[in-house]
Design a protein around this motif. Structure first.
Motif, PDB file in Angstrom:
ATOM      1  N   GLN A   1       2.560  -9.681 -33.657  1.00  0.00           N
ATOM      2  CA  GLN A   1       1.707 -10.822 -34.000  1.00  0.00           C
ATOM      3  C   GLN A   1       2.548 -12.060 -34.277  1.00  0.00           C
ATOM      4  O   GLN A   1       2.190 -13.172 -33.872  1.00  0.00           O
ATOM      5  N   SER A   2       3.674 -11.871 -34.974  1.00  0.00           N
ATOM      6  CA  SER A   2       4.537 -12.995 -35.338  1.00  0.00           C
ATOM      7  C   SER A   2       5.237 -13.606 -34.128  1.00  0.00           C
ATOM      8  O   SER A   2       5.317 -14.831 -33.994  1.00  0.00           O
ATOM      9  N   ARG A   3       5.722 -12.761 -33.233  1.00  0.00           N
ATOM     10  CA  ARG A   3       6.499 -13.249 -32.100  1.00  0.00           C
ATOM     11  C   ARG A   3       5.634 -13.691 -30.928  1.00  0.00           C
ATOM     12  O   ARG A   3       5.961 -14.669 -30.241  1.00  0.00           O
ATOM     13  N   PHE A   4       4.543 -12.964 -30.672  1.00  0.00           N
ATOM     14  CA  PHE A   4       3.775 -13.196 -29.447  1.00  0.00           C
ATOM     15  C   PHE A   4       2.286 -13.456 -29.676  1.00  0.00           C
ATOM     16  O   PHE A   4       1.545 -13.660 -28.717  1.00  0.00           O
ATOM     17  N   GLU A   5       1.841 -13.402 -30.931  1.00  0.00           N
ATOM     18  CA  GLU A   5       0.440 -13.620 -31.287  1.00  0.00           C
ATOM     19  C   GLU A   5      -0.477 -12.655 -30.534  1.00  0.00           C
ATOM     20  O   GLU A   5      -1.568 -13.013 -30.092  1.00  0.00           O
ATOM     21  N   LYS A   6      -0.014 -11.433 -30.373  1.00  0.00           N
ATOM     22  CA  LYS A   6      -0.781 -10.372 -29.735  1.00  0.00           C
ATOM     23  C   LYS A   6      -0.532  -9.071 -30.487  1.00  0.00           C
ATOM     24  O   LYS A   6       0.453  -8.926 -31.199  1.00  0.00           O
ATOM     25  N   SER A   7      -1.437  -8.122 -30.276  1.00  0.00           N
ATOM     26  CA  SER A   7      -1.198  -6.788 -30.801  1.00  0.00           C
ATOM     27  C   SER A   7      -0.059  -6.137 -30.024  1.00  0.00           C
ATOM     28  O   SER A   7       0.160  -6.436 -28.847  1.00  0.00           O
ATOM     29  N   PHE A   8       0.651  -5.231 -30.665  1.00  0.00           N
ATOM     30  CA  PHE A   8       1.759  -4.539 -29.998  1.00  0.00           C
ATOM     31  C   PHE A   8       1.279  -3.840 -28.732  1.00  0.00           C
ATOM     32  O   PHE A   8       1.974  -3.832 -27.717  1.00  0.00           O
ATOM     33  N   THR A   9       0.079  -3.271 -28.778  1.00  0.00           N
ATOM     34  CA  THR A   9      -0.440  -2.532 -27.623  1.00  0.00           C
ATOM     35  C   THR A   9      -0.835  -3.441 -26.466  1.00  0.00           C
ATOM     36  O   THR A   9      -1.096  -2.952 -25.367  1.00  0.00           O
ATOM     37  N   GLU A  10      -0.890  -4.758 -26.696  1.00  0.00           N
ATOM     38  CA  GLU A  10      -1.253  -5.703 -25.645  1.00  0.00           C
ATOM     39  C   GLU A  10      -0.035  -6.366 -25.011  1.00  0.00           C
ATOM     40  O   GLU A  10      -0.165  -7.145 -24.069  1.00  0.00           O
ATOM     41  N   LEU A  11       1.152  -6.051 -25.499  1.00  0.00           N
ATOM     42  CA  LEU A  11       2.363  -6.709 -25.026  1.00  0.00           C
ATOM     43  C   LEU A  11       2.819  -6.164 -23.683  1.00  0.00           C
ATOM     44  O   LEU A  11       2.483  -5.044 -23.288  1.00  0.00           O
ATOM     45  N   GLU A  12       3.602  -6.969 -22.983  1.00  0.00           N
ATOM     46  CA  GLU A  12       4.279  -6.503 -21.779  1.00  0.00           C
ATOM     47  C   GLU A  12       5.447  -5.615 -22.191  1.00  0.00           C
ATOM     48  O   GLU A  12       5.905  -5.647 -23.338  1.00  0.00           O
ATOM     49  N   GLY A  13       5.950  -4.842 -21.243  1.00  0.00           N
ATOM     50  CA  GLY A  13       7.017  -3.900 -21.551  1.00  0.00           C
ATOM     51  C   GLY A  13       8.252  -4.545 -22.146  1.00  0.00           C
ATOM     52  O   GLY A  13       8.825  -4.041 -23.123  1.00  0.00           O
ATOM     53  N   ASP A  14       8.688  -5.694 -21.583  1.00  0.00           N
ATOM     54  CA  ASP A  14       9.908  -6.319 -22.093  1.00  0.00           C
ATOM     55  C   ASP A  14       9.695  -6.888 -23.496  1.00  0.00           C
ATOM     56  O   ASP A  14      10.644  -6.968 -24.288  1.00  0.00           O
ATOM     57  N   GLN A  15       8.462  -7.272 -23.818  1.00  0.00           N
ATOM     58  CA  GLN A  15       8.174  -7.756 -25.167  1.00  0.00           C
ATOM     59  C   GLN A  15       8.223  -6.608 -26.175  1.00  0.00           C
ATOM     60  O   GLN A  15       8.734  -6.761 -27.290  1.00  0.00           O
ATOM     61  N   MET A  16       7.678  -5.441 -25.782  1.00  0.00           N
ATOM     62  CA  MET A  16       7.793  -4.271 -26.648  1.00  0.00           C
ATOM     63  C   MET A  16       9.261  -3.915 -26.867  1.00  0.00           C
ATOM     64  O   MET A  16       9.677  -3.599 -27.993  1.00  0.00           O
ATOM     65  N   ASP A  17      10.048  -3.978 -25.789  1.00  0.00           N
ATOM     66  CA  ASP A  17      11.467  -3.652 -25.889  1.00  0.00           C
ATOM     67  C   ASP A  17      12.181  -4.584 -26.861  1.00  0.00           C
ATOM     68  O   ASP A  17      13.069  -4.159 -27.616  1.00  0.00           O
ATOM     69  N   GLU A  18      11.807  -5.858 -26.831  1.00  0.00           N
ATOM     70  CA  GLU A  18      12.427  -6.829 -27.740  1.00  0.00           C
ATOM     71  C   GLU A  18      12.209  -6.423 -29.196  1.00  0.00           C
ATOM     72  O   GLU A  18      13.129  -6.483 -30.023  1.00  0.00           O
ATOM     73  N   ILE A  19      10.988  -6.003 -29.492  1.00  0.00           N
ATOM     74  CA  ILE A  19      10.660  -5.622 -30.869  1.00  0.00           C
ATOM     75  C   ILE A  19      11.358  -4.316 -31.257  1.00  0.00           C
ATOM     76  O   ILE A  19      11.958  -4.205 -32.331  1.00  0.00           O
TER      77      ILE A  19
END
Length: 251
Positions: free
Chosen positions: A154-172
């Motif tokens: 939410q802080s980094r992408f203003e989305k739920s973790f389950t809605e992120l793209e793969g590379d965004q999940m990897d970043e977290i």
């Protein structure tokens, strides 16, 4: 560097990781391979596609949950495990292997409650080499870590973790690995190591514990599982392909 990472195949990892298949493992190598092998870069268009259609499974499903009562928490866990052990052309990923349900069942039992460990103070920070130092039980660490992953999304992408793209999940997830996320009573790096180990355990342990569905984890490493005897093969000089067997008779 990113292109080099994508060239790392799961076949190479399975050959060189030295993971003790069929047993509980405490691995330290898979963390550096987060998301390298996901199909098409791991960028699915929605939560259900990334989860192989399992995102909405509840306690009434064949892999019924024992610990998680919140669907979203379980789905965050599922997505994180899939990034650590993604599906590719060699076989299923963490979700397909039932790893999220394996972790759920473990957290509901002695593992999650630290029932066989000394859990009295003092609770000092300690070193990485000193092992478990937290006053929190594993089930509490997992719940906090999952909520922190959601907060980071939410802080980094203003989305739920389950809605992120793969590379965004990897970043977290990588931020947790590098100890860059603040947690209470435990470090983010320690939570990451617990999660990574649990993923490996679920992928390679005996199917009787809920993971390694269809013994597919073993099949990817040509591990025979628990055979009653090798007397008919012991003298052969040729490599033997043996259908794996589970202690619980699961296939």
């Amino acid at each position: 560097m990113a292109d080099e990472k994508k060239d790392v195949s799961r076949r190479d990892f399975l050959k060189t990781a030295g993971v003790a298949t069929g047993a509980l493992v405490g691995g330290g190598v898979i963390g550096g391979l987060i998301g390298y092998n996901a199909k098409d870069g791991g960028t699915a268009t929605d939560e259900e596609e990334r989860s192989g259609g399992r995102a909405d499974q509840t306690a009434g499903s064949p892999g019924g949950r024992m610990f998680f009562t919140n669907d979203h928490d379980f789905n965050v866990l599922s997505e994180a495990t899939e990034r650590i052990f993604p599906e590719d052309d060699l076989g299923p990923g963490a979700i397909g292997l039932g790893v999220p349900y394996f972790i759920d069942h473990q957290l509901a039992g002695a593992y999650g409650n630290n029932e066989r460990e000394y859990m009295q103070g003092p609770f000092n920070g300690g070193e990485v080499t000193q092992g478990y130092q937290s006053r929190l039980r594993r089930k509490e660490i997992f719940l906090q870590g999952i909520k922190k992953m959601e907060q980071e999304a939410q802080s980094r992408f203003e989305k739920s973790f389950t809605e992120l793209e793969g590379d965004q999940m990897d970043e977290i997830i990588t931020a947790f690995q590098k100890d860059e996320v603040e947690m209470e009573g435990v470090t983010a790096g320690f939570f990451f190591r617990l999660l990574r180990s649990a993923v490996l355990e679920g992928a390679y342990s005996d199917p009787m514990y809920g993971g390694n569905v269809g013994m597919e984890g073993w099949k990817m490493k040509n591990f025979p599982g628990h055979q009653a005897s090798y007397i008919d093969k012991i003298d052969s000089k040729e490599f033997q392909e043996i259908d794996p067997q589970s202690l619980g008779g699961n296939h």
